[in-house]
Design a protein around this motif. Structure first.
Motif, PDB file in Angstrom:
ATOM      1  N   UNK A 172       0.837  -1.200   0.000  1.00  0.00           N
ATOM      2  CA  UNK A 172       0.000   0.000   0.000  1.00  0.00           C
ATOM      3  C   UNK A 172       0.876   1.255   0.000  1.00  0.00           C
ATOM      4  N   UNK A 173       1.949   1.231   0.792  1.00  0.00           N
ATOM      5  CA  UNK A 173       2.874   2.363   0.816  1.00  0.00           C
ATOM      6  C   UNK A 173       3.582   2.519  -0.523  1.00  0.00           C
ATOM      7  N   UNK A 174       4.084   1.416  -1.074  1.00  0.00           N
ATOM      8  CA  UNK A 174       4.779   1.492  -2.361  1.00  0.00           C
ATOM      9  C   UNK A 174       3.852   2.033  -3.448  1.00  0.00           C
ATOM     10  N   UNK A 175       2.601   1.596  -3.417  1.00  0.00           N
ATOM     11  CA  UNK A 175       1.639   2.100  -4.389  1.00  0.00           C
ATOM     12  C   UNK A 175       1.407   3.590  -4.237  1.00  0.00           C
ATOM     13  N   UNK A 176       1.339   4.065  -2.995  1.00  0.00           N
ATOM     14  CA  UNK A 176       1.158   5.491  -2.755  1.00  0.00           C
ATOM     15  C   UNK A 176       2.344   6.306  -3.245  1.00  0.00           C
ATOM     16  N   UNK A 177       3.546   5.792  -3.054  1.00  0.00           N
ATOM     17  CA  UNK A 177       4.741   6.502  -3.506  1.00  0.00           C
ATOM     18  C   UNK A 177       4.838   6.503  -5.028  1.00  0.00           C
ATOM     19  N   UNK A 178       4.400   5.419  -5.659  1.00  0.00           N
ATOM     20  CA  UNK A 178       4.429   5.356  -7.122  1.00  0.00           C
ATOM     21  C   UNK A 178       3.367   6.256  -7.747  1.00  0.00           C
ATOM     22  N   UNK A 179       2.339   6.592  -6.978  1.00  0.00           N
ATOM     23  CA  UNK A 179       1.320   7.522  -7.460  1.00  0.00           C
ATOM     24  C   UNK A 179       1.772   8.977  -7.295  1.00  0.00           C
TER      25      UNK A 179
ATOM     26  N   UNK B  79      11.596   5.931  -7.895  1.00  0.00           N
ATOM     27  CA  UNK B  79      12.737   5.023  -8.051  1.00  0.00           C
ATOM     28  C   UNK B  79      12.930   4.191  -6.796  1.00  0.00           C
ATOM     29  N   UNK B  80      12.824   4.825  -5.634  1.00  0.00           N
ATOM     30  CA  UNK B  80      12.944   4.075  -4.377  1.00  0.00           C
ATOM     31  C   UNK B  80      11.843   3.041  -4.263  1.00  0.00           C
ATOM     32  N   UNK B  81      10.629   3.423  -4.678  1.00  0.00           N
ATOM     33  CA  UNK B  81       9.499   2.497  -4.601  1.00  0.00           C
ATOM     34  C   UNK B  81       9.671   1.328  -5.575  1.00  0.00           C
TER      35      UNK B  81
END
Length: 268
Positions: free
Chosen positions: A174-181, A189-191
């Motif tokens: 969920x966090x990675x998705x938020x950062x990619x958005x 890039x970090x995500x």
């Protein structure tokens, strides 16, 4: 910052042409900042490991020693300066607070009314933190309230929580998705790197269909934005991000047209 510079100047002037100890620097910093830097520094430098700070639903804030699942390590206690920002669930007010966690636990009633809490506000803090499942979920749903530095710090913290088996892969994704958005290529890039790590561990498991769908959904907007070929007006961030997005989508996503295009380019 001014106090820090004064402390360094005082320290250098007082100990010019002489030997010093670390405590001399901590004393200079403590004098200029009115903060017990010496006590805080000693607790981190003299004690192995680092702490996990937990915010309970009842307002109890506690510290334990962070460790990997199954590890048996003696408990320790740090002197921890903590800066937080939280949103009150009743009023919606955002409040920034500073406190010192110098005992095993302390009761701070304001946190019992928090919708979400961001420990390490500003992206600072040498500790791992967790605020409970519901408040952590609420924080991830409000990432727009955070600065880029704070989002990067939340990702670093989430990596530790996942490693410590404190959160599940669903919360991390969920966090990675938020950062990619987010519009930031640096955060993206970090995500993506984090996503590749998750895919590498779980792709050949029963989670493969869900991971493939998630990766495809999260990375397709970046694929469409960046394309497959270098452009004259590319920023350094775009040049770094593009190959990671393409490789991750081709390897773990469901994008046959990308695979076909990459194969065609490779054959030219």
């Amino acid at each position: 910052e001014d106090a820090f510079q004064r402390a360094i100047q005082t320290y250098m002037g007082k100990h010019r042409w002489s030997n010093t100890r670390a405590s001399d620097l901590w004393t200079a910093l403590a004098t200029e900042t009115s903060v017990a830097v010496d006590v805080i520094a000693d607790s981190y430098l003299e004690i192995a490991g680092f702490p996990l700070i937990t915010f309970g639903e009842d307002g109890v804030v506690s510290q334990t020693r962070f460790h990997s699942p199954g590890a048996k390590l003696p408990e320790q206690q740090w002197q921890i300066p903590v800066v937080t920002r939280h949103r009150d669930r009743d009023t919606g007010t955002l409040t920034e607070s500073v406190f010192a966690l110098s005992s095993q636990s302390v009761v701070l009633p304001q946190y019992s009314k928090a919708e979400w809490i961001l420990p390490g506000a500003g992206g600072n803090g040498y500790y791992v933190w967790h605020t409970g499942a519901e408040r952590y979920k609420a924080l991830l749903e409000n990432l727009d309230e955070l600065s880029a530095r704070e989002k990067a710090a939340v990702l670093a913290n989430s990596n530790q929580l996942l490693q410590g088996d404190i959160i599940g892969i669903d919360q991390h994704l969920q966090l990675l998705g938020g950062l990619l958005a987010d519009d930031s290529m640096t955060l993206a890039l970090s995500a993506v790197n984090g996503l590749r790590g998750i895919a590498g561990m779980y792709f050949h498991s029963e989670l493969q269909p869900q991971l493939k769908a998630f990766i495809t959904s999260a990375l397709t907007p970046w694929y469409e934005r960046l394309g497959t070929q270098t452009r004259d007006d590319d920023s350094d961030s775009a040049r770094d991000l593009r190959p990671r997005v393409l490789r991750t989508l081709a390897e773990f996503g469901d994008k046959p047209e990308l695979v076909a295009e990459m194969t065609k380019l490779a054959d030219q």
